[in-house]
Design an enzyme around this catalytic site. Structure first.
Site, PDB file in Angstrom:
ATOM      1  CG  MET A 158      38.182  36.956  25.114  1.00  0.00           C
ATOM      2  SD  MET A 158      39.700  37.860  24.936  1.00  0.00           S
ATOM      3  CE  MET A 158      39.542  38.386  23.242  1.00  0.00           C
ATOM      4  CB  CYS A 159      37.329  33.771  30.305  1.00  0.00           C
ATOM      5  SG  CYS A 159      38.999  34.070  29.773  1.00  0.00           S
ATOM      6  CD  GLN A 160      35.280  39.234  34.703  1.00  0.00           C
ATOM      7  OE1 GLN A 160      35.466  39.268  35.921  1.00  0.00           O
ATOM      8  NE2 GLN A 160      34.540  40.138  34.081  1.00  0.00           N
TER       9      GLN A 160
END
Lengths: 275, 275
Positions: free
Chosen positions: A1-3
């Site tokens: 996913m992501c940060q």
């Protein structure tokens, strides 16, 4: 996913110290290599830099570091793609005009079964769940209020709209209109506020050290929001599942405290599993 | 007022040769020093760089030169402010999402008595006549068509909406959705198409020379649109007052030929007087 990374302050501040640790997670200390973006508010305007290359090695990210832009509100994002190709239109943060303001939005998580926005006034350009959710939010806000309402009305409306999307999956986000910054935690989001007395901090990702006394003056307040803490010797507040915080000029001015984290129905934890 | 630069091609092309001459007009060979902006389409996404410093000396413009971005559609603008402060939100080109696409717009001229957009769905963020006119265009288009219509319907609708604004002042503009580029001439706009056999060109602003044979292949088509010609040894077509051209993949695919230039009612000629 992501940060996610956000900064909200009461004096124009450069985010290079935090961003330099953060961008290492885009391929060096973590695997969020599917593009990065960073948006700096300057008055009502926004300077935005995006690249579909990994943040740690992107020449655009080098350019951002080099020009040392100071801002009151910054939102950055490093991506690990779940939905949508790796390209510029799918790169966070996303921007839309709402009530004559730039609104900037970045998301960490994964949403499914979102409303069809293909005939709405505000349509997604790329193919991410994140941009579709943001368009849904923008459309709902514009339909509720023809002109900009009060901050408290906005904060309440954002909570209502987020609740409508709560059963769609993991939805951590940071949102700003250049005046305030709203953070919502579904699984992972942390923040801290730096203010006098200032001290030193050491980055988790590369042990880089800064002494904030060299860069600040009495009265400065700088809030940093991040998916996971960026420094090892400061106290970060972990947000709870379902929590909302509204920051303005570095201060927390409103808060909805969530409940201890629950696994979403689909069993995923967003970026938690990747960290 | 300002100057415009657009590029529409059938193969990803870097605009550095044209941009390097163009940006000299932002403080060196001309006085359009109140900020600059350049937007590069990449698929449906846009990389946009804006600065409120003069284009000729802006570090952001240096960054653009350095990274040599190739694109099928580029719009750039150097500003000489008439309406609105010199700041990022008033810096062209402007972007709005229309039918799930990024639309990029830059304007040269001066418009007065524009419709009030303060309660519309699409509102201006800054205080320029240009952004207000673009918002009016976006609102009208979205109201006419819920989903993206054909190219010919778009081209006709843009002409209709432009006609509604024709008595408001000088309105030269370049507009693109990343697929096509529309140019409208009120007072000054020129274009040329480079295709085989390619040759050399010399810039007007600094005598810089390029041999396009070193940078092209058979079949390449690159159309450049500019307020005033950028090279001295190529044949530029001057658009007429009221003219519209629709370019796609470097080709002119539709045109409305205007009439020989007439002074607008207020007697101003837009950038013509500054050139």
């Amino acid at each position: 996913m992501c940060q996610l990374l956000g900064m909200n302050c009461n004096t124009p501040t450069d985010i290079v110290f935090s961003f330099e640790g953060f961008r290492r997670r885009a391929g060096l200390t973590d695997s969020h290599s599917d593009g990065f973006g960073i948006a700096f508010f300057e008055g009502k305007g926004v300077r935005i830099f995006r690249d579909n290359r990994p943040g740690h090695s992107s020449p655009i990210a080098d350019c951002v570091k080099q020009y040392n832009i100071k801002s009151l509100n910054v939102i950055a994002h490093i991506r690990k793609a779940t939905q949508g190709e790796v390209n510029i239109e799918n790169t966070h943060p996303f921007i839309r005009e709402i009530w004559g303001e730039n609104w900037v939005f970045a998301h960490n998580g994964n949403l499914t079964d979102l409303p069809d926005m293909s005939e709405s006034f505000c349509q997604p350009i790329g193919s991410t769940d994140s941009e579709t959710a943001f368009c849904y939010m923008a459309e709902q806000l514009k339909n509720r209020f023809r002109k900009k309402p009060t901050e408290q009305e906005i904060f309440t409306a954002i909570q209502d709209i987020t609740a409508e999307l709560a059963d769609k999956g993991t939805f951590n986000f940071i949102l700003s209109n250049g005046e305030w910054m709203i953070a919502h935690c579904s699984t992972n989001l942390h923040y801290l506020t730096r203010q006098a007395p200032f001290g030193k901090a050491r980055r988790i990702d590369d042990d880089g050290v800064i002494d904030f006394r060299d860069h600040t003056k009495e009265g400065d307040k700088v809030t940093i929001i991040a998916t996971f803490p960026l420094t090892k010797d400061e106290v970060w507040t972990k947000m709870e599942h379902g929590g909302f915080v509204l920051f303005k000029e570095g201060d927390k001015i409103a808060e909805v405290i969530g409940t201890p984290k629950q696994l979403p129905d689909d069993g995923t934890l967003g970026c938690a599993q990747a960290a």
